[in-house]
Design a protein around this motif. Sequence first.
Motif, mmCIF file in Angstrom:
data_model
loop_
_atom_site.group_PDB
_atom_site.id
_atom_site.type_symbol
_atom_site.label_atom_id
_atom_site.label_comp_id
_atom_site.label_asym_id
_atom_site.label_seq_id
_atom_site.Cartn_x
_atom_site.Cartn_y
_atom_site.Cartn_z
ATOM 1 N N VAL A 9 33.835 40.297 15.936
ATOM 2 C CA VAL A 9 34.633 39.997 14.741
ATOM 3 C C VAL A 9 34.249 38.631 14.193
ATOM 4 N N PHE A 10 33.847 38.607 12.922
ATOM 5 C CA PHE A 10 33.493 37.374 12.223
ATOM 6 C C PHE A 10 34.465 37.178 11.061
ATOM 7 N N ILE A 11 34.882 35.936 10.858
ATOM 8 C CA ILE A 11 35.826 35.626 9.784
ATOM 9 C C ILE A 11 35.199 34.606 8.841
ATOM 10 N N PHE A 12 35.070 34.973 7.566
ATOM 11 C CA PHE A 12 34.667 34.035 6.524
ATOM 12 C C PHE A 12 35.939 33.360 6.012
ATOM 13 N N ASP A 13 36.021 32.056 6.198
ATOM 14 C CA ASP A 13 37.225 31.276 5.885
ATOM 15 C C ASP A 13 36.930 30.423 4.650
ATOM 16 N N PHE A 14 37.564 30.767 3.519
ATOM 17 C CA PHE A 14 37.170 30.212 2.224
ATOM 18 C C PHE A 14 38.102 29.105 1.733
ATOM 19 N N ARG A 19 19.064 44.311 9.738
ATOM 20 C CA ARG A 19 17.662 43.986 9.503
ATOM 21 C C ARG A 19 17.196 44.678 8.227
ATOM 22 N N PHE A 20 16.138 44.128 7.637
ATOM 23 C CA PHE A 20 15.528 44.736 6.457
ATOM 24 C C PHE A 20 14.195 45.323 6.898
ATOM 25 N N TRP A 21 14.071 46.645 6.800
ATOM 26 C CA TRP A 21 12.914 47.321 7.366
ATOM 27 C C TRP A 21 12.490 48.474 6.469
ATOM 28 N N ARG A 22 11.219 48.438 6.056
ATOM 29 C CA ARG A 22 10.640 49.494 5.221
ATOM 30 C C ARG A 22 11.450 49.758 3.958
ATOM 31 N N GLY A 23 11.911 48.673 3.353
ATOM 32 C CA GLY A 23 12.576 48.779 2.066
ATOM 33 C C GLY A 23 14.063 49.059 2.107
ATOM 34 N N PHE A 24 14.661 49.070 3.306
ATOM 35 C CA PHE A 24 16.090 49.354 3.426
ATOM 36 C C PHE A 24 16.742 48.376 4.396
ATOM 37 N N TYR A 25 18.038 48.161 4.176
ATOM 38 C CA TYR A 25 18.837 47.432 5.156
ATOM 39 C C TYR A 25 19.291 48.414 6.224
ATOM 40 N N GLN A 26 19.211 47.994 7.477
ATOM 41 C CA GLN A 26 19.620 48.828 8.598
ATOM 42 C C GLN A 26 20.594 48.045 9.470
ATOM 43 N N ALA A 27 21.669 48.697 9.881
ATOM 44 C CA ALA A 27 22.677 48.041 10.709
ATOM 45 C C ALA A 27 22.203 47.983 12.155
ATOM 46 N N MET A 28 22.150 46.783 12.711
ATOM 47 C CA MET A 28 21.822 46.614 14.122
ATOM 48 C C MET A 28 23.088 46.641 14.979
ATOM 49 N N ARG A 29 24.183 46.191 14.395
ATOM 50 C CA ARG A 29 25.491 46.254 15.068
ATOM 51 C C ARG A 29 26.491 46.841 14.070
ATOM 52 N N PRO A 30 26.423 48.150 13.848
ATOM 53 C CA PRO A 30 27.214 48.778 12.776
ATOM 54 C C PRO A 30 28.718 48.648 12.944
ATOM 55 N N ASP A 31 29.187 48.497 14.185
ATOM 56 C CA ASP A 31 30.628 48.442 14.430
ATOM 57 C C ASP A 31 31.191 47.026 14.441
ATOM 58 N N ALA A 32 30.346 46.031 14.211
ATOM 59 C CA ALA A 32 30.858 44.671 14.065
ATOM 60 C C ALA A 32 31.662 44.577 12.770
ATOM 61 N N VAL A 33 32.591 43.634 12.730
ATOM 62 C CA VAL A 33 33.545 43.542 11.626
ATOM 63 C C VAL A 33 33.440 42.172 10.964
ATOM 64 N N VAL A 34 33.484 42.167 9.643
ATOM 65 C CA VAL A 34 33.503 40.926 8.873
ATOM 66 C C VAL A 34 34.815 40.864 8.098
ATOM 67 N N LEU A 35 35.548 39.780 8.285
ATOM 68 C CA LEU A 35 36.818 39.554 7.600
ATOM 69 C C LEU A 35 36.685 38.364 6.659
ATOM 70 N N ALA A 36 37.599 38.277 5.704
ATOM 71 C CA ALA A 36 37.649 37.115 4.809
ATOM 72 C C ALA A 36 39.101 36.717 4.602
ATOM 73 N N VAL A 37 39.371 35.418 4.723
ATOM 74 C CA VAL A 37 40.719 34.881 4.513
ATOM 75 C C VAL A 37 40.608 33.566 3.751
ATOM 76 N N PRO A 38 41.664 33.185 3.019
ATOM 77 C CA PRO A 38 41.636 31.915 2.284
ATOM 78 C C PRO A 38 42.304 30.782 3.052
ATOM 79 N N GLN A 39 41.861 29.563 2.767
ATOM 80 C CA GLN A 39 42.528 28.363 3.262
ATOM 81 C C GLN A 39 43.873 28.187 2.548
ATOM 82 N N THR A 40 44.753 27.395 3.137
ATOM 83 C CA THR A 40 45.950 26.990 2.403
ATOM 84 C C THR A 40 45.528 26.127 1.219
ATOM 85 N N GLN A 41 46.279 26.213 0.136
ATOM 86 C CA GLN A 41 45.953 25.409 -1.041
ATOM 87 C C GLN A 41 47.159 25.321 -1.963
ATOM 88 N N HIS A 42 47.200 24.249 -2.749
ATOM 89 C CA HIS A 42 48.196 24.130 -3.802
ATOM 90 C C HIS A 42 47.789 25.027 -4.971
#
Length: 301
Positions: free
Chosen positions: A60-65, A156-179
Amino acid sequence: MAYQLEQLKKKVRLVCATGALLACLQGAWAIQPVSANFTQVFDAQSQALTIWKMADNPDVFIFDFPGLVYQGRSFNRITQFTEQQFTEPYPKVLNNQELASYIQASRRTQSDFAFGHDVLVSELVQFFNYALRDKIELYPEELVIRDFLLEQELVRFWRGFYQAMRPDAVVLAVPQTQHRKTDEPMITAGARYTILLHELAHAEYYTNSHYRKFCQRFWYQTLKQEQRNAFKNFLASSNYSVENEELLINEMQAYLIFTPDRRSFSAHRLGISDLELQSMRDAFRHGAPPIALPMSVPGGL
């Protein structure tokens, strides 16, 4: 890796100016994921994008913006592609004008189209392959996501296509606190807690097969048809693709148990009584297998 990168550059020049491509590559590869637990992620503050890898679940990876527009330009098009396409005859990555029109028709903006995001690496591969095929000009912020996946060898990018090496991994995105800003709403600590918890619930569903199977049984065997319909209506009001049963189940568990902010989810918004909602929650908690996330959290944030 060098050969793959060179092939990638040649292919992407069709949809992205070379200067922007190089800037994206350099920016993405400067960001390395930081291992952290829930509390460390929640407490963190930064003026720059931070990418976390969950210490108790390295899939699980989290992009924290540090900003909702920044987050929106990175993930809104992806979320529209993975969760909100139900009238298109085939999956389609919207171009910039189509995306702007779609967001406007939803009475939203880049900043509040979605406050959090969750996506599997396998879905990201599909997104970037369709964008490449249809020569869709993506935002530089979206290319940062793609390049991070390549650098971390999730894709990975292979023979003109993107291929999932870890297809079941998860990417999340959440925001920082802000006014509150001119073009962005406020994100309080309570809102950040709710968004982070909700998105991590999706990650639990994706990566924990025992928990996922329980949620599926709960949806089909414990909930009544009218309760399932209540969730469908609730999610349809937010433009979710309600024909996707797996999406409905995943969203059901995340809202039912892991969304303590009543402004985001409540019995009233679901169209049922407080007593019925509490009964559903009690039944879920009673039958659920042990997970790392807190099953009982304070409400009214």
